[in-house]
Enzyme design. Structure first.
Site, PDB file in Angstrom:
ATOM      1  N   GLY A 312       0.826  -1.199   0.000  1.00 21.32           N
ATOM      2  CA  GLY A 312       0.000   0.000   0.000  1.00 21.32           C
ATOM      3  C   GLY A 312       0.862   1.251   0.000  1.00 21.32           C
ATOM      4  N   SER A 313       0.349   2.311   0.615  1.00 19.36           N
ATOM      5  CA  SER A 313       0.954   3.639   0.454  1.00 19.36           C
ATOM      6  C   SER A 313       2.267   3.835   1.184  1.00 19.36           C
ATOM      7  CB  SER A 313      -0.040   4.710   0.901  1.00 19.36           C
ATOM      8  OG  SER A 313      -1.128   4.747   0.013  1.00 19.36           O
ATOM      9  N   THR A 314       2.657   2.925   2.073  1.00 15.35           N
ATOM     10  CA  THR A 314       3.990   3.055   2.670  1.00 15.35           C
ATOM     11  C   THR A 314       5.065   2.917   1.594  1.00 15.35           C
ATOM     12  OG1 THR A 314       3.976   0.696   3.213  1.00 15.35           O
ATOM     13  CG2 THR A 314       3.280   2.223   4.939  1.00 15.35           C
TER      14      THR A 314
END
Length: 818
Positions: A312-314
């Protein structure tokens, strides 16, 4: 005459017999000494010679400060004699059912299984796995049954449980039970290592067997002049992990709270020192107790190194750093948020159903975790080859080679073999790629430490168990430089605004007094059988480090599909943030990382003037870092002068004239002003330091050098010590310290739909970042409501849901979470 002839005949026969006997004996002696000599000597040698294999002692596993996590101790095997040796033998099992019911509660065994064993037609039997390697306590309870004490206190002499006897053996003990169980692993009943360090470093831990050869006579007694050979066993090395027991304890406590309240399918937390690559804590849920592994393990997987998932966005941190390095990122440049369309492809949407926030700057796009801005940076500007090269430089798609078994390397198939432009465009924000937690920790650690990708280590050193001498030691190991220091610094500054900025998705991760930088993330889960997205099932995460300009700690929290009806946008506030903040804040206090008082005062001023805008917080000046010289071998005076030149605080242990040991070790990097312990060649007369205001780590460092037992109560910093400062130590003392935290760990915030993670003031007139009045968050498996601001929810709405992460193919997710 007849009588004389008879006598002569008899004499002749006797003479002939004598001659024949001596002839036969002579021939037999000749045969034995010549023809049959080799065979007889071999047979005799077999009777005389005895050989015994000497078993080595398995090395202990300890934390970085020497606290024992696993060791070899005495164990006992329970046997039962079922058939007497002779008519007089009464020490046999007479009543199998009575014996079984007596032993069952001690051995934690089912009575029917014990009865089955005790009714076999065998002379002697073992009681199966239940009777193998029992503890000292279990042994004493069995002896108490056999020879109980009368009310008068007198012990019964007659065996009340005949036929049961115990053989001494050895067994592996794990004194902290399930503590870091996936890291440590366990030994089974047959002394085979399973999982973790026990398996990975088995060759170092097990040692080498020895032999003892000697000669005995026929009765079994050793011959006094019997020649023999003695090869001593070589005990296994003690393994010192980089794990810090105190920080690991903070991790275990924080994870237990989440499990008790939300029962996720899985959970992983990793804490590292980004300056060295050392792993200070690593925890997984579910867990197991290695002392009783045979009762069943539900999770054999160390998810931190073997579980692959969409980050995801990490993952956007890498895209951002790559764009900054290539000078493709201008924080003030503006773009139209909401959707990004690649010709002939399904549009890629921002995580608020593609509504976006109008025309905003690139910096605000990063703060809001806009998928569109990362597609523009990665797909449009960096393009495929550069993007793939940067992901690989950061270690994605390859093993970190941490000292743990079964590590997976993830995959970058949508970059290496993309089936459409949209496939690799989605990787810019963490979709269509799979990673492990340890890869993420290493990659973000490179941003935290100034641009160097370090090999993560969980083994600090190997030591000789008898002398304590260091045999092997792992150090700071640079794999490669991935970005410049300037790029890393700018990336850290931007990541701090994700936590502190007005539009940041990570505002709930603030810790008063510390500059925290990090990134949130949420990814949808795929059904492993069908490859389709599972509606309502998510993996939430946050990766962050502090202090921002000279990070001491990096903490990565991953929570997999908690059993809750809460909207996934609230998970950060209710689960992930309390976990991260508790671990980070308590660990920084334990490491004596002093808070930035300017930030604290600014926060107090903001609280006292709630109607006014908070004042801008000035960044704390980064600490100067030094490489520690080698003091060992120096004179005490010279070492003190050298330490003073480097602005290091020295505590000299002992009254000798030469330094023989130091802590920390030579060449380690330390902050200026760090207290260094130097041990002289004469420790008699050493004085007790003043530990007030120090961390338990400082206490343990001192006590381990002088072998002083320490007991501690509380957490935080030392407020009291049982031995007054300046006391001359004799070496027989026991130290007790009381610790107190400067601030209690933050309690989990109660669920509040109106305060969904990252809710912000409206981006455009008429928009709101909170749920409309009268509405409630969607239940698991339903469609999430539109959130124009999108703070804290980056999981996009998918047009189709039948593509696994490795092959997005225009049909995968169009957005991920913060």
């Amino acid at each position: 005459m007849d009588t004389k002839r008879k006598m002569n005949f008899r004499l002749l026969m006797v003479a002939l017999c004598t001659i024949l006997i001596f002839t036969g004996l002579s021939f037999r002696i000749y045969w034995i000494q010549t023809v049959d000599a080799a065979r007889i000597m071999e047979h005799a040698q077999g009777q005389w010679d005895r050989e015994r294999t000497l078993k080595p002692k398995r090395g202990s596993i300890k934390d970085r400060n020497g606290e024992i996590l696993a060791y070899e101790g005495k164990g006992y095997t329970v046997n039962a004699r079922l058939i007497p040796r002779d008519d007089k033998d009464t020490d046999v099992v007479r009543d199998p059912y009575f014996t079984a019911t007596s032993l069952a509660p001690i051995l934690n065994a089912p009575v029917p299984e014990l009865v089955k064993v005790l009714t076999k037609q065998s002379k002697v039997v073992e009681l199966g796995r239940y009777g193998q390697k029992i503890t000292e306590d279990q042994k004493n309870r069995i002896l108490a049954l056999q020879f109980p004490k009368l009310p008068s206190g007198e012990q019964v002499e007659k065996n009340q449980l005949p036929g049961i006897f115990l053989d001494e053996t050895s067994r592996r003990f794990y004194p902290n039970n399930s503590f870091a169980s996936h890291v440590i692993g366990y030994m089974d009943l047959y002394d085979e290592p399973k999982m973790g360090i026990e398996l990975q470093l088995n060759d170092k831990l097990k040692g080498e067997k020895g032999q003892m050869q000697f000669q005995k006579d026929g009765a079994g007694y050793q011959l006094p002049d019997g020649e023999g050979q003695y090869i001593p066993a070589k005990d296994g090395y003690d393994v010192y992990l980089t794990i810090d027991r105190q920080i690991q304890d903070y991790v275990e406590q924080a994870m237990d709270k989440v499990v008790q309240q939300y029962n996720p399918k899985g959970m992983t937390v990793v804490v590292s020192d980004p300056q060295t690559g050392e792993i200070l804590a690593m925890g997984n849920r579910s867990q197991f107790n290695p002392n009783t592994y045979y009762q069943g393990i539900t999770n054999y997987t160390n998810q931190a190194v073997t579980s692959m998932f969409e980050p995801g966005s990490t993952f956007k941190i890498i895209t951002l750093a790559a764009a900054i390095e290539e000078k493709q990122f201008n924080p003030n440049e503006e773009y139209d948020s909401g959707k990004y369309t690649i010709k002939g492809q399904i549009p890629i949407r921002d995580h608020n159903n593609g509504l976006g926030w109008g025309r905003i700057s690139f910096l605000e796009g990063v703060q809001r975790s806009s998928n569109v801005v990362f597609v523009k940076l990665g797909y449009e500007r960096l393009k495929l080859e550069k993007l793939r090269n940067y992901f690989k430089k950061f270690g994605m798609g390859s093993l970190t080679e941490i000292e743990l078994p079964y590590e997976k390397k993830g995959n970058l198939i949508n970059l290496e073999k993309p089936q459409s432009p949209r496939d690799w465009a989605a990787t810019t924000f963490g979709q269509g790629v799979t990673v492990t937690a340890i890869q993420q920790v290493a990659a973000v650690g490179a941003i935290a430490n100034g641009g160097e990708l370090l090999k993560p280590h969980i083994v600090k050193e190997l030591r000789d168990p008898h002398t304590g001498a260091v045999v092997e030691r792992s150090g700071r190991e640079v794999v490669r430089r991935v970005v410049s220091e300037a790029t890393a610094k700018q990336t850290r500054d931007i990541l701090e605004t994700v936590v502190t900025g007005e539009n940041g998705t990570g505002k709930q991760y603030k810790i008063e007094g510390y500059h925290v930088a990090g990134k949130t993330g949420t990814a949808q889960k795929y059904d492993p059988n069908t490859g389709k997205i599972m509606d309502g099932h998510y993996i939430g995460s946050f990766i962050g480090f502090a202090p921002k300009d000279n990070p001491r700690l990096l903490v990565y929290v991953v929570i997999d599909d908690p059993a809750t009806d809460e909207w996934y946008a609230l998970w950060g506030r209710t689960m992930i943030a309390p976990t991260f903040k508790s671990i980070m804040e308590r660990s920084l206090q334990y490491l004596q990382q002093q808070p930035d008082m300017q930030q604290v005062n600014a926060a107090k001023a903001a609280n006292s003037n709630s109607g006014k805008k908070a004042q801008t917080v000035q960044a704390v000046q980064p600490q100067i870092e030094l490489t520690l010289p080698k003091f060992e071998g120096m004179s005490t005076t010279a070492a003190q002068l050298r330490a003073k030149q480097d602005n290091l605080t020295v505590t000299v242990i002992g009254t000798g004239t030469k330094i023989v040991e130091q802590y920390p070790a030579p060449l380690e990097k330390v902050a200026a002003g760090k207290q260094i312990l130097l041990v002289t060649d004469r420790v008699k007369g050493a004085k007790m330091p003043d530990f007030k205001g120090k961390s338990i780590r400082d206490v343990m460092e001192f006590s381990s050098l002088l072998n002083i037992p320490v007991q501690s109560t509380g957490t935080g910093f030392v407020t009291q010590q049982s031995i007054p400062p300046g006391t001359v130590l004799a070496g027989t003392e026991k130290l007790q310290v009381t610790l107190q935290s400067e601030s209690e760990p933050p309690a989990p915030v109660q669920t509040n739909p109106a305060g969904a993670e990252g809710s912000q003031p409206p981006a455009n007139p008429g928009q709101t970042g909170t749920l409309p009045a009268g509405t409630t968050p969607p239940q698991a498996g339903t469609t999430a409501p539109v959130t124009p601001t999108g703070q804290g929810t980056e999981v996009g709405q998918n047009t189709q849901t039948n593509t696994p992460p490795a092959t997005n193919n225009q049909q995968g997710q169009t957005s991920t979470s913060p």
